[in-house]
Design an enzyme around this catalytic site. Structure first.
Site, PDB file in Angstrom:
ATOM      1  CD  GLN A   1      71.963  46.491  20.410  1.00 30.84           C
ATOM      2  OE1 GLN A   1      72.872  47.123  20.925  1.00 30.84           O
ATOM      3  NE2 GLN A   1      71.979  45.179  20.293  1.00 30.84           N
TER       4      GLN A   1
ATOM      5  CG  ASP B   1      70.189  47.934   8.930  1.00 35.36           C
ATOM      6  OD1 ASP B   1      68.998  47.656   9.169  1.00 35.36           O
ATOM      7  OD2 ASP B   1      71.129  47.153   9.181  1.00 35.36           O
TER       8      ASP B   1
ATOM      9  CG  HIS C   1      70.856  52.105  19.439  1.00 33.39           C
ATOM     10  ND1 HIS C   1      71.890  51.193  19.438  1.00 33.39           N
ATOM     11  CD2 HIS C   1      70.490  52.243  20.744  1.00 33.39           C
ATOM     12  CE1 HIS C   1      72.127  50.793  20.688  1.00 33.39           C
ATOM     13  NE2 HIS C   1      71.284  51.405  21.488  1.00 33.39           N
TER      14      HIS C   1
ATOM     15  CB  CYS D   1      66.527  69.976  15.061  1.00 34.62           C
ATOM     16  SG  CYS D   1      67.281  71.586  15.403  1.00 34.62           S
TER      17      CYS D   1
ATOM     18  CB  CYS E   1      66.709  72.161  11.469  1.00 35.12           C
ATOM     19  SG  CYS E   1      65.159  72.123  12.344  1.00 35.12           S
TER      20      CYS E   1
ATOM     21  CB  CYS F   1      65.025  75.960  14.049  1.00 34.72           C
ATOM     22  SG  CYS F   1      66.433  74.891  14.407  1.00 34.72           S
TER      23      CYS F   1
ATOM     24  CB  THR G   1      73.982  42.370  19.825  1.00 31.78           C
ATOM     25  OG1 THR G   1      74.453  43.490  20.583  1.00 31.78           O
ATOM     26  CG2 THR G   1      73.282  41.377  20.737  1.00 31.78           C
ATOM     27  CB  SER G   2      79.538  43.111  20.682  1.00 34.80           C
ATOM     28  OG  SER G   2      79.064  44.435  20.784  1.00 34.80           O
TER      29      SER G   2
ATOM     30  CD  GLU H   1      84.027  37.324  16.787  1.00 37.12           C
ATOM     31  OE1 GLU H   1      83.870  38.193  17.676  1.00 37.12           O
ATOM     32  OE2 GLU H   1      84.697  37.486  15.761  1.00 37.12           O
TER      33      GLU H   1
END
Ligand code: BJW
Length: 245
Positions: free
Chosen positions: A100, A103, A118, A126, A151, A153, A191-192, A218
């Protein structure tokens, strides 16, 4: 770090492996997570920054946030956990890493069998929806005090990431869904487990009979789904898994 012998048995028996990573994966590279105290959204609500509406309202604010993150990531290095996953990919025949994170640290560590669910901080798309995509070669944009990027455009360019309420890339989601449905071992790292559809992948794998391992410092909503929980930082737990595999 000592691992349960039953977990070691499952590692050796696994033929199709999926790893799902979230922001905690990069925490030890110095990149803040989203939801922790002191995390990326401490000063803003997610809907103030990570939505198309927020960008339409104030593109300069949203770009300032992303540009700051680009600088943080550009100065960071993959950690021991990223590197352990990249080495495991080379050893195991059927391996799929679903992240996800935007980076790019998995790629920098050497992972190739990778789906970015993601998007990426290092691509520009754009904001008006035209199909042009531009790479940034890992350099923060816009440089210095330059105006916001445009962009061809004429519309603003935006970070090539998936914001709340936006569809994930269909091909990326299909790959992740197919891999999770067919795997016999899924490891969820840092991941949460609250953002969908990524949060559904462990349950999907579990429904198909896979063993679920959670690596997280956690408890999360994924914890009750997990067969094994490694309550340890990713940069400690993943090299330990690699050593036992
Ligand atoms: C460590 C550690 C260490 C710390 N070692 N661990 C079903 C139910 C309810 C809602 C929905 C649903 N389906 C869809 C939704 C809506 C929404 C959603 O999920 N909302 C929930 C919040 C309720 N989802 C969407 O909108 C998605 N789109 C969609 O579904 O479209 C459908 C559609 C259909 C038709 C038309 C249009 C649309 C899109 C979601 C996009 C998420 N985007 C973000 C921003 C990306 C760009 C950016 O980076 O800026 O993605 S939000 C943010 O959350 C980011 C992350 O990838 C994502 C997940 O966060 P993550 O990685 O889990 O981080 P944290 O901080 O939450 O957790 C870190 C964890 O690490 C913690 O557990 C720590 O304990 C742990 N940790 N140090 C190990 N060293």
């Amino acid at each position: 770090m000592n691992l349960d012998t039953r977990l070691i048995g499952r590692l050796h028996a696994a033929r199709r492996v999926v790893v799902v990573t979230g922001a905690g994966m990069s925490a030890e590279s110095g990149i803040p997570t989203f939801r922790a105290a002191g995390g990326l959204w401490r000063h803003y609500r997610p809907e103030d920054l990570a939505t198309p509406a927020a960008f339409a309202r104030d593109p300069a604010l949203v770009w300032a946030w992303y540009r700051g993150r680009q600088h943080t990531v550009a100065a960071a290095e993959p950690n021991a956990g990223h590197r352990a996953l990249a080495r495991l990919e080379k050893r195991l025949a059927d391996w799929h890493l679903v992240t996800q994170n935007v980076d790019g640290l998995h790629q920098r560590a050497g992972s190739r069998a990778l789906t970015e669910l993601h998007g990426s901080l290092w691509r520009l798309t754009c904001s008006a929806g035209c199909p042009r995509v531009e790479g940034t070669s890992g350099r923060p944009v816009p440089p210095g005090d330059a105006p916001l990027p445009r962009c061809a455009c004429g519309a603003w360019q935006r970070p090539g990431v998936v914001w709340f309420g936006e569809r994930l890339d269909e091909a990326a989601l299909s790959r992740a869904w197919a891999a999770a449905s067919a795997c016999d071992l899924l490891i969820a790292v840092g991941t949460s487990g609250v953002v969908y559809p990524a949060a559904a992948l462990p349950e999907l794998a579990k429904a198909g009979g896979a063993t679920i391992v959670e690596v997280n410092v956690e408890e999360t909503p994924l914890t009750p789904v997990a067969d094994f929980v490694l309550r340890a930082p990713a940069a400690t737990a993943l090299p330990a898994l690699e050593a036992a595999w």
